[in-house]
Design a protein around this motif. Structure first.
Motif, mmCIF file in Angstrom:
data_model
loop_
_atom_site.group_PDB
_atom_site.id
_atom_site.type_symbol
_atom_site.label_atom_id
_atom_site.label_comp_id
_atom_site.label_asym_id
_atom_site.label_seq_id
_atom_site.Cartn_x
_atom_site.Cartn_y
_atom_site.Cartn_z
ATOM 1 N N ARG A 177 0.825 -1.217 0.000
ATOM 2 C CA ARG A 177 0.000 0.000 0.000
ATOM 3 C C ARG A 177 0.856 1.261 0.000
ATOM 4 N NH1 ARG A 177 -4.319 -2.567 4.127
ATOM 5 N NH2 ARG A 177 -5.544 -3.656 2.561
ATOM 6 N N GLN A 178 1.978 1.230 0.714
ATOM 7 C CA GLN A 178 2.878 2.389 0.723
ATOM 8 C C GLN A 178 3.458 2.669 -0.661
ATOM 9 O OE1 GLN A 178 5.831 1.504 3.662
ATOM 10 N NE2 GLN A 178 4.599 2.287 5.356
ATOM 11 N N ASN A 179 3.556 1.640 -1.479
ATOM 12 C CA ASN A 179 4.127 1.797 -2.816
ATOM 13 C C ASN A 179 3.076 1.873 -3.911
ATOM 14 O OD1 ASN A 179 7.083 1.729 -2.352
ATOM 15 N ND2 ASN A 179 6.584 -0.213 -1.382
ATOM 16 N N GLY A 180 1.823 2.050 -3.530
ATOM 17 C CA GLY A 180 0.764 2.258 -4.513
ATOM 18 C C GLY A 180 0.124 0.989 -5.063
ATOM 19 N N TYR A 181 0.370 -0.142 -4.450
ATOM 20 C CA TYR A 181 -0.242 -1.391 -4.885
ATOM 21 C C TYR A 181 -1.358 -1.776 -3.922
ATOM 22 C CZ TYR A 181 3.938 -1.701 -7.775
ATOM 23 O OH TYR A 181 4.928 -1.436 -8.669
ATOM 24 N N HIS A 182 -2.200 -2.723 -4.324
ATOM 25 C CA HIS A 182 -3.323 -3.099 -3.457
ATOM 26 C C HIS A 182 -3.402 -4.595 -3.152
ATOM 27 C CE1 HIS A 182 -4.835 -3.553 -7.559
ATOM 28 N NE2 HIS A 182 -5.624 -4.495 -7.066
ATOM 29 N N GLU A 183 -2.489 -5.396 -3.723
ATOM 30 C CA GLU A 183 -2.495 -6.839 -3.490
ATOM 31 C C GLU A 183 -1.082 -7.345 -3.216
ATOM 32 O OE1 GLU A 183 -5.161 -9.712 -5.853
ATOM 33 O OE2 GLU A 183 -4.818 -7.995 -7.180
ATOM 34 N N VAL A 184 -1.001 -8.437 -2.459
ATOM 35 C CA VAL A 184 0.269 -9.121 -2.188
ATOM 36 C C VAL A 184 0.065 -10.603 -2.474
ATOM 37 C CG1 VAL A 184 1.940 -9.776 -0.412
ATOM 38 C CG2 VAL A 184 0.938 -7.503 -0.387
ATOM 39 N N TRP A 185 1.033 -11.221 -3.112
ATOM 40 C CA TRP A 185 1.018 -12.664 -3.312
ATOM 41 C C TRP A 185 2.371 -13.216 -2.904
ATOM 42 C CZ3 TRP A 185 3.507 -16.372 -6.372
ATOM 43 C CH2 TRP A 185 2.896 -17.625 -6.386
ATOM 44 N N CYS A 186 2.392 -14.197 -2.008
ATOM 45 C CA CYS A 186 3.620 -14.825 -1.526
ATOM 46 C C CYS A 186 3.707 -16.240 -2.055
ATOM 47 C CB CYS A 186 3.652 -14.837 0.001
ATOM 48 S SG CYS A 186 3.636 -13.194 0.730
ATOM 49 N N ASP A 187 4.866 -16.599 -2.563
ATOM 50 C CA ASP A 187 5.114 -17.946 -3.080
ATOM 51 C C ASP A 187 5.631 -18.815 -1.946
ATOM 52 O OD1 ASP A 187 5.756 -20.222 -4.428
ATOM 53 O OD2 ASP A 187 7.399 -19.336 -5.578
ATOM 54 N N ASP A 188 4.771 -19.673 -1.411
ATOM 55 C CA ASP A 188 5.155 -20.483 -0.258
ATOM 56 C C ASP A 188 5.786 -21.818 -0.638
ATOM 57 O OD1 ASP A 188 2.844 -21.586 -1.248
ATOM 58 O OD2 ASP A 188 1.897 -21.855 0.693
ATOM 59 N N SER A 189 6.308 -21.940 -1.859
ATOM 60 C CA SER A 189 6.974 -23.180 -2.244
ATOM 61 C C SER A 189 8.391 -23.262 -1.685
ATOM 62 C CB SER A 189 7.013 -23.318 -3.772
ATOM 63 O OG SER A 189 7.832 -22.321 -4.347
ATOM 64 N N LYS A 190 8.885 -22.170 -1.100
ATOM 65 C CA LYS A 190 10.213 -22.146 -0.489
ATOM 66 C C LYS A 190 10.128 -21.505 0.888
ATOM 67 C CE LYS A 190 12.690 -21.766 -4.761
ATOM 68 N NZ LYS A 190 13.961 -21.437 -5.304
ATOM 69 N N HIS A 191 11.123 -21.797 1.731
ATOM 70 C CA HIS A 191 11.142 -21.183 3.070
ATOM 71 C C HIS A 191 11.347 -19.673 2.955
ATOM 72 C CE1 HIS A 191 11.764 -20.522 7.293
ATOM 73 N NE2 HIS A 191 12.966 -20.030 7.052
ATOM 74 N N ILE A 192 12.282 -19.246 2.116
ATOM 75 C CA ILE A 192 12.462 -17.807 1.865
ATOM 76 C C ILE A 192 11.506 -17.470 0.724
ATOM 77 C CG2 ILE A 192 14.055 -15.994 1.156
ATOM 78 C CD1 ILE A 192 16.283 -17.621 2.459
ATOM 79 N N MET A 193 10.363 -16.904 1.111
ATOM 80 C CA MET A 193 9.267 -16.702 0.161
ATOM 81 C C MET A 193 9.451 -15.438 -0.661
ATOM 82 S SD MET A 193 5.904 -17.521 2.377
ATOM 83 C CE MET A 193 5.934 -18.824 3.576
ATOM 84 N N PRO A 194 9.490 -15.570 -1.989
ATOM 85 C CA PRO A 194 9.418 -14.370 -2.818
ATOM 86 C C PRO A 194 7.997 -13.808 -2.724
ATOM 87 C CG PRO A 194 9.999 -16.309 -4.134
ATOM 88 C CD PRO A 194 9.687 -16.766 -2.756
ATOM 89 N N TYR A 195 7.903 -12.486 -2.680
ATOM 90 C CA TYR A 195 6.562 -11.883 -2.658
ATOM 91 C C TYR A 195 6.451 -10.842 -3.748
ATOM 92 C CZ TYR A 195 9.081 -8.652 0.474
ATOM 93 O OH TYR A 195 9.989 -7.815 1.027
ATOM 94 N N TYR A 196 5.223 -10.680 -4.211
ATOM 95 C CA TYR A 196 4.920 -9.829 -5.357
ATOM 96 C C TYR A 196 3.809 -8.866 -4.989
ATOM 97 C CZ TYR A 196 7.318 -13.680 -7.733
ATOM 98 O OH TYR A 196 8.231 -14.623 -8.099
#
Length: 82
Positions: free
Chosen positions: A61-80
């Protein structure tokens, strides 16, 4: 001098390792987010997908986006963000 039995055991163990290493050394990749418009925003070792998404929504939200998606296929999760 070692017995033939121990030499055969060692040889079989080495042979199994030689076969197993190439089979398990494939490159891993993260699954792409569902849909279009996702922007890679980072990665962090969260305990769960829900924890990741709850924590990262503020940054989105601070960066002007409204959704988050986290890839839980790894312990260190990439998020978008989107």
């Amino acid at each position: 001098m070692k017995s033939w039995r121990s030499r055969i055991s060692v040889g079989l163990a080495i042979g199994a390792a030689v076969i197993a290493v190439p089979l398990t050394a494939t490159t891993a990749f993260a699954a792409p987010p569902p849909g279009d418009g996702w922007v890679p925003a980072g990665a962090f070792p969260y305990n769960s997908k829900a924890e990741c998404e709850a924590y990262e929504i503020g940054g989105a939200r601070q960066n002007g986006y409204h959704e988050v998606w986290c890839d839980d296929s790894k312990h260190i999760m990439p998020y978008y963000y989107r």
